[in-house]
Design a protein around this motif. Structure first.
Motif, PDB file in Angstrom:
ATOM      1  N   LEU A 197      60.584 -39.183  66.073  1.00 12.56           N
ATOM      2  CA  LEU A 197      61.321 -39.733  64.938  1.00 12.56           C
ATOM      3  C   LEU A 197      60.432 -39.956  63.715  1.00 12.56           C
ATOM      4  O   LEU A 197      60.924 -39.939  62.578  1.00 12.56           O
ATOM      5  N   SER A 198      59.139 -40.161  63.939  1.00  9.73           N
ATOM      6  CA  SER A 198      58.228 -40.395  62.813  1.00  9.73           C
ATOM      7  C   SER A 198      57.602 -39.110  62.296  1.00  9.73           C
ATOM      8  O   SER A 198      56.800 -39.145  61.352  1.00  9.73           O
ATOM      9  N   GLY A 199      57.936 -37.976  62.897  1.00  4.89           N
ATOM     10  CA  GLY A 199      57.366 -36.717  62.440  1.00  4.89           C
ATOM     11  C   GLY A 199      55.928 -36.507  62.853  1.00  4.89           C
ATOM     12  O   GLY A 199      55.129 -35.919  62.110  1.00  4.89           O
ATOM     13  N   GLY A 200      55.575 -36.981  64.051  1.00  5.38           N
ATOM     14  CA  GLY A 200      54.229 -36.749  64.576  1.00  5.38           C
ATOM     15  C   GLY A 200      53.169 -37.658  64.000  1.00  5.38           C
ATOM     16  O   GLY A 200      51.989 -37.282  63.940  1.00  5.38           O
ATOM     17  N   ARG A 201      53.541 -38.880  63.631  1.00 11.34           N
ATOM     18  CA  ARG A 201      52.582 -39.792  62.991  1.00 11.34           C
ATOM     19  C   ARG A 201      51.927 -40.779  63.958  1.00 11.34           C
ATOM     20  O   ARG A 201      51.146 -41.640  63.542  1.00 11.34           O
ATOM     21  N   PHE A 202      52.211 -40.672  65.243  1.00 12.03           N
ATOM     22  CA  PHE A 202      51.783 -41.698  66.189  1.00 12.03           C
ATOM     23  C   PHE A 202      50.424 -41.395  66.806  1.00 12.03           C
ATOM     24  O   PHE A 202      50.133 -40.263  67.188  1.00 12.03           O
ATOM     25  N   THR A 203      49.591 -42.434  66.917  1.00 15.94           N
ATOM     26  CA  THR A 203      48.333 -42.399  67.662  1.00 15.94           C
ATOM     27  C   THR A 203      48.446 -43.386  68.813  1.00 15.94           C
ATOM     28  O   THR A 203      48.757 -44.564  68.605  1.00 15.94           O
ATOM     29  N   LEU A 204      48.172 -42.913  70.020  1.00 14.92           N
ATOM     30  CA  LEU A 204      48.221 -43.758  71.202  1.00 14.92           C
ATOM     31  C   LEU A 204      46.833 -44.313  71.478  1.00 14.92           C
ATOM     32  O   LEU A 204      45.944 -43.606  71.958  1.00 14.92           O
ATOM     33  N   GLY A 205      46.638 -45.571  71.132  1.00 13.99           N
ATOM     34  CA  GLY A 205      45.426 -46.270  71.536  1.00 13.99           C
ATOM     35  C   GLY A 205      45.686 -46.939  72.874  1.00 13.99           C
ATOM     36  O   GLY A 205      46.664 -47.667  73.019  1.00 13.99           O
ATOM     37  N   ILE A 206      44.850 -46.667  73.865  1.00 13.03           N
ATOM     38  CA  ILE A 206      45.066 -47.239  75.186  1.00 13.03           C
ATOM     39  C   ILE A 206      43.852 -48.072  75.612  1.00 13.03           C
ATOM     40  O   ILE A 206      42.749 -47.907  75.089  1.00 13.03           O
ATOM     41  N   GLY A 207      44.101 -48.956  76.564  1.00 19.21           N
ATOM     42  CA  GLY A 207      43.034 -49.766  77.125  1.00 19.21           C
ATOM     43  C   GLY A 207      43.448 -50.278  78.485  1.00 19.21           C
ATOM     44  O   GLY A 207      44.579 -50.048  78.935  1.00 19.21           O
ATOM     45  N   PHE A 208      42.547 -50.983  79.106  1.00 21.03           N
ATOM     46  CA  PHE A 208      42.752 -51.405  80.490  1.00 21.03           C
ATOM     47  C   PHE A 208      42.846 -52.921  80.647  1.00 21.03           C
ATOM     48  O   PHE A 208      43.044 -53.413  81.760  1.00 21.03           O
ATOM     49  N   GLY A 209      42.743 -53.637  79.542  1.00 23.86           N
ATOM     50  CA  GLY A 209      43.023 -55.067  79.562  1.00 23.86           C
ATOM     51  C   GLY A 209      41.856 -55.931  79.971  1.00 23.86           C
ATOM     52  O   GLY A 209      40.841 -55.459  80.482  1.00 23.86           O
ATOM     53  N   TRP A 210      42.029 -57.230  79.723  1.00 23.68           N
ATOM     54  CA  TRP A 210      41.028 -58.221  80.103  1.00 23.68           C
ATOM     55  C   TRP A 210      41.662 -59.400  80.839  1.00 23.68           C
ATOM     56  O   TRP A 210      40.961 -60.160  81.517  1.00 23.68           O
ATOM     57  N   ASN A 211      42.984 -59.561  80.741  1.00 25.53           N
ATOM     58  CA  ASN A 211      43.656 -60.732  81.307  1.00 25.53           C
ATOM     59  C   ASN A 211      44.186 -60.405  82.702  1.00 25.53           C
ATOM     60  O   ASN A 211      45.221 -59.745  82.854  1.00 25.53           O
ATOM     61  N   LYS A 212      43.473 -60.838  83.705  1.00 25.06           N
ATOM     62  CA  LYS A 212      43.834 -60.503  85.087  1.00 25.06           C
ATOM     63  C   LYS A 212      45.199 -61.048  85.472  1.00 25.06           C
ATOM     64  O   LYS A 212      45.951 -60.395  86.203  1.00 25.06           O
ATOM     65  N   GLU A 213      45.539 -62.242  84.988  1.00 29.71           N
ATOM     66  CA  GLU A 213      46.818 -62.838  85.355  1.00 29.71           C
ATOM     67  C   GLU A 213      47.993 -62.052  84.762  1.00 29.71           C
ATOM     68  O   GLU A 213      49.017 -61.847  85.425  1.00 29.71           O
ATOM     69  N   GLU A 214      47.851 -61.620  83.528  1.00 30.61           N
ATOM     70  CA  GLU A 214      48.895 -60.805  82.906  1.00 30.61           C
ATOM     71  C   GLU A 214      49.104 -59.526  83.706  1.00 30.61           C
ATOM     72  O   GLU A 214      50.236 -59.143  84.019  1.00 30.61           O
ATOM     73  N   ALA A 215      48.013 -58.846  84.044  1.00 27.58           N
ATOM     74  CA  ALA A 215      48.111 -57.598  84.797  1.00 27.58           C
ATOM     75  C   ALA A 215      48.716 -57.827  86.182  1.00 27.58           C
ATOM     76  O   ALA A 215      49.536 -57.027  86.659  1.00 27.58           O
ATOM     77  N   ALA A 216      48.337 -58.921  86.827  1.00 23.57           N
ATOM     78  CA  ALA A 216      48.838 -59.192  88.180  1.00 23.57           C
ATOM     79  C   ALA A 216      50.350 -59.368  88.186  1.00 23.57           C
ATOM     80  O   ALA A 216      51.031 -58.941  89.130  1.00 23.57           O
ATOM     81  N   ASP A 217      50.894 -59.985  87.132  1.00 20.92           N
ATOM     82  CA  ASP A 217      52.347 -60.156  87.062  1.00 20.92           C
ATOM     83  C   ASP A 217      53.066 -58.817  86.936  1.00 20.92           C
ATOM     84  O   ASP A 217      54.263 -58.726  87.223  1.00 20.92           O
ATOM     85  N   HIS A 218      52.351 -57.796  86.500  1.00 23.70           N
ATOM     86  CA  HIS A 218      52.914 -56.439  86.439  1.00 23.70           C
ATOM     87  C   HIS A 218      52.650 -55.660  87.735  1.00 23.70           C
ATOM     88  O   HIS A 218      52.971 -54.469  87.800  1.00 23.70           O
ATOM     89  N   GLY A 219      52.061 -56.306  88.714  1.00 25.99           N
ATOM     90  CA  GLY A 219      51.773 -55.637  89.972  1.00 25.99           C
ATOM     91  C   GLY A 219      50.541 -54.756  89.941  1.00 25.99           C
ATOM     92  O   GLY A 219      50.367 -53.895  90.807  1.00 25.99           O
ATOM     93  N   VAL A 220      49.660 -54.971  88.958  1.00 25.85           N
ATOM     94  CA  VAL A 220      48.470 -54.145  88.805  1.00 25.85           C
ATOM     95  C   VAL A 220      47.343 -54.696  89.663  1.00 25.85           C
ATOM     96  O   VAL A 220      47.010 -55.882  89.585  1.00 25.85           O
ATOM     97  N   GLU A 221      46.758 -53.841  90.487  1.00 27.78           N
ATOM     98  CA  GLU A 221      45.543 -54.186  91.229  1.00 27.78           C
ATOM     99  C   GLU A 221      44.360 -54.006  90.286  1.00 27.78           C
ATOM    100  O   GLU A 221      44.077 -52.900  89.816  1.00 27.78           O
ATOM    101  N   TRP A 222      43.668 -55.115  89.998  1.00 26.43           N
ATOM    102  CA  TRP A 222      42.675 -55.122  88.930  1.00 26.43           C
ATOM    103  C   TRP A 222      41.581 -54.070  89.124  1.00 26.43           C
ATOM    104  O   TRP A 222      41.173 -53.396  88.184  1.00 26.43           O
ATOM    105  N   THR A 223      41.122 -53.895  90.336  1.00 27.00           N
ATOM    106  CA  THR A 223      39.979 -53.014  90.565  1.00 27.00           C
ATOM    107  C   THR A 223      40.317 -51.539  90.404  1.00 27.00           C
ATOM    108  O   THR A 223      39.411 -50.702  90.269  1.00 27.00           O
ATOM    109  N   THR A 224      41.595 -51.199  90.410  1.00 28.27           N
ATOM    110  CA  THR A 224      41.977 -49.788  90.282  1.00 28.27           C
ATOM    111  C   THR A 224      42.770 -49.519  89.002  1.00 28.27           C
ATOM    112  O   THR A 224      43.388 -48.470  88.868  1.00 28.27           O
ATOM    113  N   ARG A 225      42.745 -50.455  88.047  1.00 26.65           N
ATOM    114  CA  ARG A 225      43.578 -50.301  86.852  1.00 26.65           C
ATOM    115  C   ARG A 225      43.146 -49.103  86.009  1.00 26.65           C
ATOM    116  O   ARG A 225      43.990 -48.464  85.370  1.00 26.65           O
TER     117      ARG A 225
END
Length: 275
Positions: free
Chosen positions: A104-132
């Protein structure tokens, strides 16, 4: 050098529509938004910068909804995440969100990704911290399969998808992907394996770290001319930006305050000297 911006947009700050219009009219290159789905009150993970966690972390707008508004009122402004916590998403749903926004934006998007720092936030998403990180790699592999021109399957340890019809496709092919995180061999190997470059938070220590990243990039058989280093959440000075230019940096992302409209517009007035 392209001058972009980032801000913690919240329910208390300037709106995405107002900010996006101002950025484009003033000649800024892009708007990058961070992501936190929630911040558990009972947590043990310390804030990486030290001290108390700023309140805006628990009030962030959904970046894809906010960037959709920004896309609708602009035509040139780059749009990005800084960063998407890819391990905390269903990868099929995330692929659809990204493809829709980029289409919809005509190819203007950049995907910045990361693996997080907040273990509790990730855990609520079912993420195993050591394999994120491995989950993040599989998420990217699956999404790229869905973005491929022809139905393409992907099978990984943590995520799989059958060859599928999946439209829309991103407007410019798979969007530019930049990985955020602290310098180190593991991060640099991930960047060289499946990303287009690095989002170094704060932009410190690049004199030492950029050569190490370039070495990892070349060792992976990547074209050195394609590597992008985009210092992120930078508080600028003329000397700092001149140093980035000497290192070959072509885009820098300046940090805006998480404030109301008058405060943010004052910051844009100040940053205008760097355009």
């Amino acid at each position: 050098m392209r001058i972009s911006t980032t801000i913690f947009l919240t329910d208390e700050t300037i709106t995405p529509v107002r900010l996006a219009r101002e950025l484009e009219e003033r000649g800024f290159g892009g708007l990058y938004l961070p992501e936190h789905t929630h911040i558990p009150v009972e947590r043990t993970t310390p804030y990486p910068a030290g001290g108390e966690l700023p309140p805006e972390y628990g009030r962030t707008l959904d970046p894809f909804v906010a960037l959709g508004q920004a896309a609708a009122v602009t035509s040139r402004l780059g749009l990005g995440t800084g960063i998407t916590l890819v391990a905390q998403h269903d990868p099929i749903d995330l692929a659809k969100q990204i493809a829709t926004l980029d289409h919809l934006s005509g190819g203007r998007f950049t995907l910045g990704i990361g693996f997080g720092w907040n273990k509790e936030e990730a855990a609520d998403h079912g993420v195993e911290w050591t394999t994120r990180r491995e989950l993040g790699r599989d998420t990217m592999g699956l999404m790229r399969a869905l973005w491929a021109p022809e139905p393409t399957g992907y099978k990984g340890e943590f995520a799989s998808v059958r060859a599928s019809c999946a439209y829309p496709k991103p407007g410019g092919g798979a969007p530019r992907t930049l990985i955020g995180g602290a310098a180190g061999p593991k991060l640099f190997s991930h960047i060289a394996e499946y990303a287009d470059g690095w989002l170094p938070i704060g932009g410190r220590g690049l004199t030492e770290s950029v050569p190490a990243l370039r070495a990892a990039w070349e060792a992976a058989g990547r074209d050195l001319g394609a590597l992008q280093v985009v210092p992120y959440a930078v508080l600028p000075t003329p000397g700092k930006l001149a140093h980035y230019a000497e290192l070959g940096v072509e885009e820098v992302v300046l940090q805006l305050p998480p404030g109301d409209e008058p405060e943010v517009l004052r910051a844009l007035d100040e940053y205008g000297q760097y355009l």
